[in-house]
Design an enzyme around this catalytic site. Structure first.
Site, short mmCIF file in Angstrom:
data_model
loop_
_atom_site.label_atom_id
_atom_site.label_comp_id
_atom_site.label_asym_id
_atom_site.label_seq_id
_atom_site.Cartn_x
_atom_site.Cartn_y
_atom_site.Cartn_z
N CYS A 17 3.61 42.43 44.93
CA CYS A 17 3.15 43.80 45.23
C CYS A 17 4.29 44.64 45.83
CB CYS A 17 1.99 43.75 46.21
SG CYS A 17 1.32 45.37 46.62
N CYS A 24 -5.21 46.98 44.54
CA CYS A 24 -3.97 47.77 44.61
C CYS A 24 -3.95 48.78 43.46
CB CYS A 24 -2.75 46.85 44.53
SG CYS A 24 -1.18 47.75 44.73
#
Ligand code: CO
Length: 213
Positions: free
Chosen positions: A104, A45
């Site tokens: 996230c 990410c």
């Protein structure tokens, strides 16, 4: 003189880092400038709190890195497929790690219903994944727990997406590599939890297998 702008701090730190590297290993830059032979491809990410090399204790030259919002391996993303092909066919990486992280923001945004612009399109596949695992995810009570469940499911799905590519299947067939790994990093404790693994040659559902590679 002390830096006055925030970005100047980065340039100052860079000079100090380069000096320190040379002190430790005078050949460091001349060696790395000629060749890179990383054993790992990292798909992570973009989140600033999940730096691939820091959290794995690896040095320059050790990991080839691709990062995007929510560590997605999208079919039509020329960027990731260029990275993948180069890493597998030319660098000959032995392991590919898809590393998501708990909490996230991208995954959470896919669960929430706020329209965020073009990122709506980027996260559409994650919404589909939610829909396909609705029952399992909705057993979790809070948005945080739902997000973390979907984070794990997303990592597994992206590992599967790698296995569905001809690049991976070809390397599996002719070179018995790379190993695929799905990991999730904990922002709260700094620890990586492995959640899935695919060995070279793992059978996929028939429709995804190319038989002329
Ligand atoms: Co993230």
């Amino acid at each position: 003189m002390e830096p006055t702008n925030s970005y100047e701090r980065l340039l100052k730190a860079n000079k100090e880092w380069a000096t320190e590297q040379l002190n430790k290993d005078p050949e460091f830059f001349s060696r790395l400038s000629h060749i890179q032979t990383p054993e790992f491809l990292w798909i992570g990410c973009s989140d600033s709190r999940v730096p691939a090399d820091k959290i794995t204790g690896t040095q320059p030259g050790e990991i080839f890195v691709h990062r995007n919002i929510a560590n997605i391996v999208a079919n039509t993303d020329v960027n990731i497929h260029s990275v993948l092909e180069y890493a597998v066919d030319f660098l000959k990486v032995k392991h590919i790690i898809v590393c998501g992280h708990y909490g996230c923001g991208g995954i959470r945004a896919a669960i929430e219903k706020n329209s965020l612009g073009i990122i709506n399109n980027w996260l559409r596949g994650v919404k589909d994944l939610y829909q396909n695992h609705k029952e399992e995810i909705e057993k979790e009570s809070s948005i945080e727990e739902k997000t973390n469940k979907l984070v794990e499911l997303n990592v597994k799905e992206q590992v599967l997406n790698l296995a569905k590519t001809s690049v991976i299947q070809k390397a599996w067939k002719h070179d018995q590599r790379p190993h695929l790994h799905g990991w999730v990093y904990g922002l709260h404790n700094g620890i990586i939890k492995p959640v899935c693994e695919m060995e070279p040659g793992t059978k996929l559902d028939d429709i995804y297998e190319f038989n002329d590679l």
